[in-house]
Design a protein around this motif. Structure first.
Motif, PDB file in Angstrom:
ATOM      1  N   ASN A 318       0.824  -1.214   0.000  1.00 17.65           N
ATOM      2  CA  ASN A 318       0.000   0.000   0.000  1.00 17.65           C
ATOM      3  C   ASN A 318       0.859   1.266   0.000  1.00 17.65           C
ATOM      4  N   THR A 319       2.089   1.149   0.469  1.00 14.52           N
ATOM      5  CA  THR A 319       2.994   2.297   0.521  1.00 14.52           C
ATOM      6  C   THR A 319       3.617   2.593  -0.838  1.00 14.52           C
ATOM      7  N   GLY A 320       3.405   1.692  -1.807  1.00 13.55           N
ATOM      8  CA  GLY A 320       4.031   1.848  -3.118  1.00 13.55           C
ATOM      9  C   GLY A 320       5.332   1.059  -3.220  1.00 13.55           C
ATOM     10  N   GLU A 321       5.821   0.588  -2.078  1.00 12.84           N
ATOM     11  CA  GLU A 321       7.054  -0.206  -2.101  1.00 12.84           C
ATOM     12  C   GLU A 321       6.773  -1.597  -2.697  1.00 12.84           C
ATOM     13  N   VAL A 322       7.868  -2.200  -3.175  1.00 13.57           N
ATOM     14  CA  VAL A 322       7.742  -3.557  -3.703  1.00 13.57           C
ATOM     15  C   VAL A 322       8.666  -4.464  -2.893  1.00 13.57           C
ATOM     16  N   ILE A 338       8.442 -10.124   4.245  1.00 11.63           N
ATOM     17  CA  ILE A 338       8.949  -9.798   2.908  1.00 11.63           C
ATOM     18  C   ILE A 338      10.291  -9.087   3.020  1.00 11.63           C
ATOM     19  N   LYS A 339      10.969  -9.073   1.895  1.00  9.05           N
ATOM     20  CA  LYS A 339      12.204  -8.314   1.810  1.00  9.05           C
ATOM     21  C   LYS A 339      11.913  -7.166   0.844  1.00  9.05           C
ATOM     22  N   LEU A 340      12.058  -5.948   1.313  1.00  8.77           N
ATOM     23  CA  LEU A 340      11.762  -4.801   0.438  1.00  8.77           C
ATOM     24  C   LEU A 340      12.853  -4.681  -0.610  1.00  8.77           C
ATOM     25  N   VAL A 341      12.440  -4.484  -1.855  1.00  4.19           N
ATOM     26  CA  VAL A 341      13.439  -4.344  -2.917  1.00  4.19           C
ATOM     27  C   VAL A 341      13.379  -2.992  -3.618  1.00  4.19           C
ATOM     28  N   MET A 342      12.220  -2.344  -3.592  1.00  4.59           N
ATOM     29  CA  MET A 342      12.100  -1.041  -4.261  1.00  4.59           C
ATOM     30  C   MET A 342      11.270  -0.102  -3.414  1.00  4.59           C
ATOM     31  N   ASP A 343      11.625   1.169  -3.461  1.00  2.00           N
ATOM     32  CA  ASP A 343      10.819   2.134  -2.719  1.00  2.00           C
ATOM     33  C   ASP A 343       9.625   2.580  -3.569  1.00  2.00           C
ATOM     34  N   GLU A 344       8.866   3.532  -3.072  1.00  7.32           N
ATOM     35  CA  GLU A 344       7.636   3.934  -3.757  1.00  7.32           C
ATOM     36  C   GLU A 344       7.909   4.612  -5.100  1.00  7.32           C
ATOM     37  N   ASN A 345       9.153   5.038  -5.330  1.00  2.84           N
ATOM     38  CA  ASN A 345       9.501   5.664  -6.614  1.00  2.84           C
ATOM     39  C   ASN A 345      10.177   4.685  -7.572  1.00  2.84           C
ATOM     40  N   GLY A 346      10.169   3.423  -7.212  1.00  2.00           N
ATOM     41  CA  GLY A 346      10.770   2.414  -8.084  1.00  2.00           C
ATOM     42  C   GLY A 346      12.282   2.369  -7.954  1.00  2.00           C
ATOM     43  N   LYS A 347      12.800   3.028  -6.925  1.00  2.00           N
ATOM     44  CA  LYS A 347      14.255   3.026  -6.729  1.00  2.00           C
ATOM     45  C   LYS A 347      14.645   1.862  -5.815  1.00  2.00           C
ATOM     46  N   ARG A 348      15.728   1.166  -6.214  1.00  2.00           N
ATOM     47  CA  ARG A 348      16.133   0.005  -5.420  1.00  2.00           C
ATOM     48  C   ARG A 348      16.683   0.420  -4.072  1.00  2.00           C
ATOM     49  N   PRO A 350      19.274   0.206  -1.274  1.00  2.00           N
ATOM     50  CA  PRO A 350      20.684  -0.189  -1.346  1.00  2.00           C
ATOM     51  C   PRO A 350      20.992  -1.445  -0.537  1.00  2.00           C
ATOM     52  N   SER A 351      20.233  -1.673   0.510  1.00  2.00           N
ATOM     53  CA  SER A 351      20.506  -2.896   1.276  1.00  2.00           C
ATOM     54  C   SER A 351      19.186  -3.582   1.616  1.00  2.00           C
ATOM     55  N   GLU A 352      19.360  -4.794   2.076  1.00  2.00           N
ATOM     56  CA  GLU A 352      18.202  -5.645   2.336  1.00  2.00           C
ATOM     57  C   GLU A 352      17.400  -5.139   3.543  1.00  2.00           C
ATOM     58  N   ILE A 353      16.094  -4.948   3.333  1.00  2.00           N
ATOM     59  CA  ILE A 353      15.259  -4.537   4.475  1.00  2.00           C
ATOM     60  C   ILE A 353      14.158  -5.574   4.630  1.00  2.00           C
ATOM     61  N   SER A 354      14.204  -6.279   5.739  1.00  2.00           N
ATOM     62  CA  SER A 354      13.165  -7.284   5.975  1.00  2.00           C
ATOM     63  C   SER A 354      12.015  -6.668   6.753  1.00  2.00           C
ATOM     64  N   VAL A 355      10.829  -6.989   6.320  1.00  2.00           N
ATOM     65  CA  VAL A 355       9.649  -6.453   6.993  1.00  2.00           C
ATOM     66  C   VAL A 355       8.686  -7.605   7.259  1.00  2.00           C
ATOM     67  N   ASP A 356       8.337  -7.775   8.507  1.00  2.00           N
ATOM     68  CA  ASP A 356       7.342  -8.785   8.838  1.00  2.00           C
ATOM     69  C   ASP A 356       5.986  -8.081   8.882  1.00  2.00           C
TER      70      ASP A 356
END
Ligand code: FE2
Length: 372
Positions: A318-322, A338-348, A350-356
């Motif tokens: 819902n935040t636009g992140e992938v 999940i592991k976030l790979v892109m922010d809401e602007n489609g930018k990768r 830089p490092s792995e962000i895990s979100v439960d």
């Protein structure tokens, strides 16, 4: 490791750390920085198998191969988990190929023992890990859809029955039964399987394949009775639809009901001559929409094992992140880790962000993405 060998770790949802190059280093096959997606991993794996086949062929013929030949022994070091090791998969393929090629032919009966051995190895090796990326089992593309379907169903059966904590003996019997469930299709004219409009006779033949599979398997010494029941019951639905007509859903054991689910799931998620593959999550949704067709407890067990958003699914939040699903929460299948790979602007990132998502009330999945 010598100079010209490369060891590259593939991490789903992360950019490649280094270029993947051909063995002679003349060609960059995949550039560093390329996002490692499920699709990329599958393509690489398929391609590696092609390379291996080529290498084996060259060893036999002694001929030099294509310019972009890559050394299998280098690239197999790419790290990603597999439900079935390459060695076991080969053993399974061989057992399966021998079995299918001798069935219905004159001479000695098909070698069920060799196939059984291979299945036992697969079951004993199969890690009890519900977060295994299930789709990676589809690595091997075989010219015959039937063969590929059999192999995949055997591996999915092992994965699901292991997750459901069946005893090892039953897992092995079930996996083998799933590999043999479409034996009856061997008696159907292959052209009938590749066309939209079927004649009356072709329709009858197809609808009869569970019965002819049952009859063929029954004559082979050593075939487990479960394989017969799975063969005859794998198109029998709980709502009375399916075929053959004279087989009652209620007369079949629960593993035959699970076989129906695995057969449909594999079919929906695989490329076939007449239809395109759909995403695993979409297949789960499609099956839930028609849940009256399936054994309710078995369907629920199956989804619990595979996940509502199976591991490796790319999901938009819902935040636009992938992000990419890395683990399912058994308490809530709608909220995986999940592991976030892109922010809401489609930018990768830089490092792995895990979100439960279970612990993040302001983030949730809005849709899945085939690729990113
Ligand atoms: Fe079938």
């Amino acid at each position: 490791m010598s100079d010209n060998e490369q060891q590259i770790k593939l991490v789903l949802g992360q950019p490649l750390e280094a270029d993947i190059v051909s063995a002679d280093r003349s060609v960059v096959l995949v550039k560093a920085g390329t996002m490692v997606t499920q699709d990329l991993m599958m393509r690489l794996t398929n391609w590696l198998h092609e390379q291996e086949r080529l290498r084996e062929k060259q060893e036999k013929t002694g001929k030099k191969g294509a310019r972009h030949k890559m050394r299998w022994d280098i690239l197999k070091k790419l790290e990603f988990e597999q439900i079935v090791s390459d060695r076991t998969r080969k053993q399974l393929e061989k057992g399966c190929e021998n079995f299918f090629s001798t069935i219905g032919k004159k001479g000695s009966p098909p070698d069920i023992a060799a196939l059984e051995d291979a299945v036992q190895t697969m079951v004993s090796e199969s890690p009890d890990n519900p977060d295994m990326p299930l789709k990676l089992l589809e690595m091997k593309k075989h010219s015959s859809y039937l063969f590929q379907h059999a192999m995949n169903c055997g591996v999915i059966a092992t994965f699901v029955a292991t997750a459901l904590k069946y005893p090892t003996r039953e897992i092995a019997a079930f996996a083998l039964a799933m590999m043999l469930h479409d034996t009856g299709l061997l008696t159907v004219n292959p052209d009938s399987l590749n066309k939209m409009e079927l004649s009356e006779k072709e329709l009858v033949d197809i609808r009869n394949h569970p019965r002819s599979g049952y009859d063929a398997l029954r004559t082979i010494p050593g075939v487990d009775p479960l394989a017969l029941l799975v063969a005859i019951g794998h198109h029998v639905y709980a709502d009375g639809s399916g075929y053959p007509d004279n087989v009652d859903f209620h007369d079949l054991p629960e593993l035959a009901h699970l076989a129906v689910i695995i057969n449909d799931f594999e079919s929906l998620t695989s490329e076939k001559p007449l239809s395109e593959a759909i995403h695993m999550h979409e297949a789960i949704v499609a099956m839930l929409r028609q849940s009256e067709k399936y054994h309710p407890v078995m369907l629920s067990h199956f989804i619990r094992a595979v996940g509502f958003y199976p591991v490796t699914t790319f999901a938009q939040l819902n935040t636009g992140e992938v992000g990419v699903v890395v683990r399912n929460n058994p308490e809530n299948l709608f909220l995986p880790e999940i592991k976030l790979v892109m922010d809401e602007n489609g930018k990768r990132f830089p490092s792995e962000i895990s979100v439960d998502l279970m612990r993040e009330s302001d983030r949730w999945i809005t849709r899945i993405k085939d690729n990113i």
